[in-house]
Write an enzyme that holds these catalytic residues in place. Structure first.
Site, PDB file in Angstrom:
ATOM      1  N   PRO A   1      27.903 123.794  -4.479  1.00  0.00           N
ATOM      2  CA  PRO A   1      28.345 122.833  -3.469  1.00  0.00           C
ATOM      3  C   PRO A   1      28.693 123.584  -2.192  1.00  0.00           C
ATOM      4  O   PRO A   1      29.222 124.700  -2.250  1.00  0.00           O
ATOM      5  CB  PRO A   1      29.574 122.186  -4.105  1.00  0.00           C
ATOM      6  CG  PRO A   1      30.056 123.159  -5.122  1.00  0.00           C
ATOM      7  CD  PRO A   1      28.843 123.912  -5.583  1.00  0.00           C
ATOM      8  N   HIS A   2      28.359 122.994  -1.053  1.00  0.00           N
ATOM      9  CA  HIS A   2      28.623 123.674   0.213  1.00  0.00           C
ATOM     10  C   HIS A   2      28.840 122.657   1.313  1.00  0.00           C
ATOM     11  O   HIS A   2      28.399 121.516   1.207  1.00  0.00           O
ATOM     12  CB  HIS A   2      27.471 124.628   0.574  1.00  0.00           C
ATOM     13  CG  HIS A   2      26.132 123.978   0.558  1.00  0.00           C
ATOM     14  ND1 HIS A   2      25.424 123.753  -0.618  1.00  0.00           N
ATOM     15  CD2 HIS A   2      25.356 123.502   1.538  1.00  0.00           C
ATOM     16  CE1 HIS A   2      24.277 123.174  -0.335  1.00  0.00           C
ATOM     17  NE2 HIS A   2      24.209 123.000   0.976  1.00  0.00           N
ATOM     18  N   ALA A   3      29.554 123.113   2.335  1.00  0.00           N
ATOM     19  CA  ALA A   3      29.877 122.216   3.442  1.00  0.00           C
ATOM     20  C   ALA A   3      30.198 123.028   4.680  1.00  0.00           C
ATOM     21  O   ALA A   3      30.589 124.196   4.593  1.00  0.00           O
ATOM     22  CB  ALA A   3      31.074 121.344   3.067  1.00  0.00           C
TER      23      ALA A   3
END
Length: 154
Positions: free
Chosen positions: A65-67
């Site tokens: 997951p990345h943001a």
């Protein structure tokens, strides 16, 4: 790229269980707040927003997951090894037990992509994943991840 530039040893955790993806993101946000002083609500919202575009479960029990976030000056990571794999909605439908969350500056371009490529390469290595899954001690997990320092960075 060096793992030590992405991941603080204090941001590596062995988690007995996460009951849902939402709860997992909350746990990631708590670590990001305590280790990197990121706003936990912003982290949760950014992860959920990115996840709504498509699953970040890349297969073989791995999720990345990345943001992008305001207030981040370089790419930062949080790593969780889950004792009990979580149904994550991955591309291969396999439950996830290795989670490497990345947070990049909102305007990051190449740095963010290089970090994603580096983490993807690291966690595509079956021997590395086997070693990670065989350990519960965050210090040992960090040592395994750090031993993958890349001379082949993107």
């Amino acid at each position: 790229m060096a793992m030590s530039t992405l991941l603080n040893p204090k941001a590596v955790r062995f988690i007995a269980s996460a009951t849902s993806k939402k709860r997992l993101f909350q746990s990631i946000a708590e670590v990001a707040q305590s280790v990197y002083e990121l706003d936990s609500e912003s982290v949760i919202n950014a992860l959920q927003e990115r996840e709504s575009l498509g699953p970040t479960g890349v297969g073989h029990g791995v999720a990345v997951p990345h943001a992008r976030l305001d207030g981040v000056d370089h790419v930062l990571g949080v790593f969780f090894r889950l004792e009990k794999p979580l149904d994550y909605g991955s591309v291969d439908k396999a439950p996830v037990d290795l989670v490497f969350a990345l947070f990049a500056p909102r305007e990051a371009g190449v740095e963010h992509l290089k970090a994603l490529a580096f983490i993807s390469r690291t966690l595509r290595n079956p021997q590395t994943c086997e070693k990670l899954r065989a350990n519960e001690d965050p210090a040992k997990i960090y040592a395994i991840l750090s031993s993958t320092e890349s001379s082949k960075a993107a």
